[in-house]
Design a protein around this motif. Structure first.
Motif, PDB file in Angstrom:
ATOM      1  N   ILE A  56       2.431 -58.909   4.959  1.00 40.99           N
ATOM      2  CA  ILE A  56       3.202 -60.006   4.381  1.00 40.99           C
ATOM      3  C   ILE A  56       4.391 -60.326   5.282  1.00 40.99           C
ATOM      4  O   ILE A  56       5.085 -59.424   5.749  1.00 40.99           O
ATOM      5  CB  ILE A  56       3.724 -59.620   2.976  1.00 40.99           C
ATOM      6  N   HIS A  57       4.595 -61.600   5.525  1.00 48.03           N
ATOM      7  CA  HIS A  57       5.803 -62.045   6.223  1.00 48.03           C
ATOM      8  C   HIS A  57       6.669 -62.830   5.249  1.00 48.03           C
ATOM      9  O   HIS A  57       6.185 -63.757   4.610  1.00 48.03           O
ATOM     10  CB  HIS A  57       5.456 -62.950   7.405  1.00 48.03           C
ATOM     11  N   ALA A  58       7.934 -62.444   5.124  1.00 47.64           N
ATOM     12  CA  ALA A  58       8.858 -63.199   4.278  1.00 47.64           C
ATOM     13  C   ALA A  58      10.011 -63.691   5.139  1.00 47.64           C
ATOM     14  O   ALA A  58      10.592 -62.933   5.915  1.00 47.64           O
ATOM     15  CB  ALA A  58       9.387 -62.325   3.151  1.00 47.64           C
ATOM     16  N   TYR A  72       7.478 -64.244  24.474  1.00 50.72           N
ATOM     17  CA  TYR A  72       7.396 -63.017  23.683  1.00 50.72           C
ATOM     18  C   TYR A  72       8.181 -63.232  22.402  1.00 50.72           C
ATOM     19  O   TYR A  72       9.055 -64.092  22.317  1.00 50.72           O
ATOM     20  CB  TYR A  72       7.947 -61.806  24.449  1.00 50.72           C
ATOM     21  N   GLN A  73       7.800 -62.440  21.408  1.00 53.87           N
ATOM     22  CA  GLN A  73       8.512 -62.438  20.134  1.00 53.87           C
ATOM     23  C   GLN A  73       9.302 -61.146  20.080  1.00 53.87           C
ATOM     24  O   GLN A  73       8.762 -60.079  20.398  1.00 53.87           O
ATOM     25  CB  GLN A  73       7.474 -62.474  18.995  1.00 53.87           C
ATOM     26  N   ILE A  74      10.565 -61.223  19.672  1.00 54.93           N
ATOM     27  CA  ILE A  74      11.295 -59.972  19.466  1.00 54.93           C
ATOM     28  C   ILE A  74      10.886 -59.443  18.095  1.00 54.93           C
ATOM     29  O   ILE A  74      11.020 -60.115  17.083  1.00 54.93           O
ATOM     30  CB  ILE A  74      12.826 -60.151  19.547  1.00 54.93           C
ATOM     31  N   ALA A 105       8.264 -51.803   6.993  1.00 54.70           N
ATOM     32  CA  ALA A 105       8.901 -53.093   6.720  1.00 54.70           C
ATOM     33  C   ALA A 105       9.833 -53.309   7.889  1.00 54.70           C
ATOM     34  O   ALA A 105      10.836 -52.614   8.027  1.00 54.70           O
ATOM     35  CB  ALA A 105       9.652 -53.061   5.403  1.00 54.70           C
ATOM     36  N   HIS A 106       9.440 -54.192   8.786  1.00 53.82           N
ATOM     37  CA  HIS A 106      10.262 -54.371   9.981  1.00 53.82           C
ATOM     38  C   HIS A 106      10.799 -55.783  10.104  1.00 53.82           C
ATOM     39  O   HIS A 106      10.430 -56.680   9.353  1.00 53.82           O
ATOM     40  CB  HIS A 106       9.498 -53.918  11.236  1.00 53.82           C
ATOM     41  N   LEU A 107      11.678 -55.946  11.038  1.00 52.26           N
ATOM     42  CA  LEU A 107      12.377 -57.210  11.225  1.00 52.26           C
ATOM     43  C   LEU A 107      11.905 -57.847  12.528  1.00 52.26           C
ATOM     44  O   LEU A 107      11.717 -57.173  13.535  1.00 52.26           O
ATOM     45  CB  LEU A 107      13.885 -56.910  11.277  1.00 52.26           C
ATOM     46  N   GLU A 108      11.704 -59.149  12.502  1.00 47.55           N
ATOM     47  CA  GLU A 108      11.310 -59.859  13.708  1.00 47.55           C
ATOM     48  C   GLU A 108      11.761 -61.299  13.611  1.00 47.55           C
ATOM     49  O   GLU A 108      12.360 -61.704  12.614  1.00 47.55           O
ATOM     50  CB  GLU A 108       9.794 -59.762  13.921  1.00 47.55           C
ATOM     51  N   GLU A 109      11.487 -62.067  14.652  1.00 43.13           N
ATOM     52  CA  GLU A 109      11.855 -63.486  14.611  1.00 43.13           C
ATOM     53  C   GLU A 109      10.592 -64.317  14.451  1.00 43.13           C
ATOM     54  O   GLU A 109       9.516 -63.940  14.902  1.00 43.13           O
ATOM     55  CB  GLU A 109      12.600 -63.875  15.900  1.00 43.13           C
ATOM     56  N   VAL A 113      10.894 -60.686   7.708  1.00 46.63           N
ATOM     57  CA  VAL A 113      10.592 -59.285   7.487  1.00 46.63           C
ATOM     58  C   VAL A 113       9.082 -59.200   7.315  1.00 46.63           C
ATOM     59  O   VAL A 113       8.474 -60.027   6.646  1.00 46.63           O
ATOM     60  CB  VAL A 113      11.403 -58.687   6.313  1.00 46.63           C
ATOM     61  N   GLU A 114       8.493 -58.262   8.044  1.00 47.73           N
ATOM     62  CA  GLU A 114       7.040 -58.066   7.965  1.00 47.73           C
ATOM     63  C   GLU A 114       6.771 -56.761   7.231  1.00 47.73           C
ATOM     64  O   GLU A 114       7.280 -55.709   7.594  1.00 47.73           O
ATOM     65  CB  GLU A 114       6.422 -58.013   9.375  1.00 47.73           C
ATOM     66  N   ILE A 115       5.961 -56.857   6.184  1.00 43.27           N
ATOM     67  CA  ILE A 115       5.621 -55.680   5.385  1.00 43.27           C
ATOM     68  C   ILE A 115       4.140 -55.391   5.577  1.00 43.27           C
ATOM     69  O   ILE A 115       3.306 -56.282   5.399  1.00 43.27           O
ATOM     70  CB  ILE A 115       5.905 -55.939   3.893  1.00 43.27           C
TER      71      ILE A 115
HETATM   72 MN    MN Z   1       4.660 -60.247  12.436  1.00 40.88          MN
END
Ligand code: MN
Ligand code: ZN
Length: 467
Positions: free
Chosen positions: A12-14, A91-93, A122-126, A159-161
């Motif tokens: 899941i991306h929120a 690239y995506q951070i 559950a991580h953080l990205e842009e 946030v990616e879960i």
């Molecule tokens: Mn992602």
């Protein structure tokens, strides 16, 4: 024949509703002119440097804790390299081997008891920018004349879960997603609306014989509602079982699901190989989130939805409890029950008759008074009172006593009395002097000191005179 067991994992991306983007100070939001919220950082101009958004980090920790995760003492940002027009840096951070939050579990009550769904991370990205396909009439990639890129969304915090493959049915996936969404909304960190794209769900699906290891999975991408996710999963499960049982095999594949036709169509992938060449982002230091802050946030967390469903499920059917909690209507429900309304009635009121009310503005004790009086009230008056109960300072007793009397049970005997007392007028009316209707209505109004509902009274008088 042993039954097949579905094995489902969810990704899941929120989109976090921070004021500014993840690594620059551009404003986050909808409806801006395309490319009006951009800067050298989110457009990847050479030499521009990212600065992490502290609030996005705090909110990811908040969500991670709500999902029972551990918070990394020293989390890293990585570069995930791939080429696509909506990714200006190339690239995506994101986060890779040391995500901000990991190893959680989230309880989903179901008909056969609770299932604890593991939360891998559950991580953080842009976020990437948005590609808009135009021309060619269909608005889809295939057949469009050209594509435009709107960089406003580029660099928005996500946030990616990722769950463990612990989900065992399409329905359980739907219930998990509802509870996860409600958790996110209650934490106030994202609107989490699938229609707006602020919540996106991918599902990994395979089937196996119970006790077996995992078999090859299909990935279902970008489905835009929870019920479509559930249906897509069902279709994939059925298709895989069919393949195995007809002696075939399942090849790894990514699909789009079309809810109109129930079709799974192969997804056009962004790049040929899944080789993102991750490496630590050299422009960012590790995130060392203070442990004192972790404890402060943990102490402020709302009660988990699974626990609330379990509690409410003691007096109500599970599905009703799920619907109450998944929509954040359970506090009003519980307040009504507390005020003496029977659970089933309370659930019905909260989910149906009072479903338009913002629970925050309702005095549950006063609403309970209205509900208590409902059998004595005409339906219309009852619903009006419910609607009025969300207004500031609402007092059920005062409101109901001021209301026009339109209850047939109360009015009918009175009308009968008046007709009996005026036999001459009754006869005249029955002989065609219909103008006398007003006379009878007037009598009723006088007797009720003007509280009767004139429209209802004239209907009842007409009915009685026609007998
Ligand atoms: Mn992602
Ligand atoms: Zn920017």
């Amino acid at each position: 024949m042993t039954a097949w067991e579905p094995v489902i994992g969810l990704e899941i991306h929120a989109q976090l509703k921070t004021r500014t983007k993840m690594f620059c100070r551009c404003e986050v939001g909808f409806g801006f002119e395309p490319n009006a919220r951009t800067c050298p950082v989110c457009l990847a101009h050479p030499g521009a440097l990212p600065v992490p958004n502290a609030r996005a980090i705090e909110w990811t920790v908040k969500l991670g804790l709500a999902l029972g995760c551990e918070v990394a003492a020293r989390a890293l940002f990585h570069r995930k390299n791939y080429f696509y027009p909506d990714l200006p840096k190339g690239y995506q951070i994101s986060q890779y081997d040391v995500p901000l939050c990991a190893n959680g579990r989230f309880s989903v009550p179901g008909p056969d008891g609770d299932n604890e769904i593991g939360v891998v991370r559950a991580h953080l990205e842009e976020d990437a920018a948005k590609t808009v396909h135009v021309g060619g009439g269909t608005g889809r990639k295939v057949g469009s004349a050209h594509s435009l890129v709107d960089f406003n969304r580029g660099g928005t915090p996500l946030v990616e879960i990722v769950t463990a493959p612990d989900v065992r049915s399409a329905d359980e996936a739907r219930r998990f997603l509802q509870l996860l969404r409600q958790t996110i909304v209650e934490l106030g960190i994202s609107d989490a609306e699938m229609e707006k794209g602020t919540l996106r769900v991918d599902a990994n699906i395979s089937v196996r014989r119970p006790g077996e290891g995992y078999r090859t999975r299909w990935e279902l991408k970008n489905v835009n509602s929870f019920s479509f996710v559930a249906r897509g999963i069902e279709v994939a499960i059925a298709r895989q079982i069919e393949l195995y049982e007809s002696g075939g095999s399942v090849e790894q594949e990514t699909y789009d699901f079309d809810p109109d036709t129930n079709a799974l169509t192969p997804h056009r992938s962004k790049e040929e190989a899944d080789d993102y060449r991750y490496f630590p982002e050299p422009d960012l230091v590790p995130v060392e989130f203070p442990s004192g802050e972790v404890e402060r946030i943990r102490a402020e967390l709302p009660e988990a939805p699974g626990a609330r469903i379990r509690r409410i499920g003691e007096t109500l059917e599970l599905e009703a409890a799920q619907v109450l909690v998944a929509n954040g209507r359970d506090p009003l429900y519980e307040a009504l029950v507390e005020a003496g309304v029977d659970p089933r009635t309370a659930a019905n009121v909260v989910l149906n008759e009072a479903s338009a009310l913002d629970p925050a503005g309702v005095d549950a004790k006063e609403l309970a008074r209205v509900v208590e009086a409902r059998s004595e009230l005409p339906r219309e008056t009852y619903l009006e009172a419910i609607a009025a109960s969300a207004s500031a300072g609402f007092r059920a007793d005062a409101y109901l006593s001021q209301r026009a009397v339109s209850d047939e049970g109360e009015l009918a005997p009175l009308i009968e009395r008046i007709l009996v007392a005026n036999p001459g007028q009754v006869e005249a009316y029955r002989n065609g002097k219909e103008g006398l209707l007003g006379f009878f209505v007037g009598q009723v109004m006088r007797e009720t000191e003007g509280k009767a509902n004139a429209r209802v009274v004239s209907e009842l008088v007409r009915e009685q005179l026609a007998r």
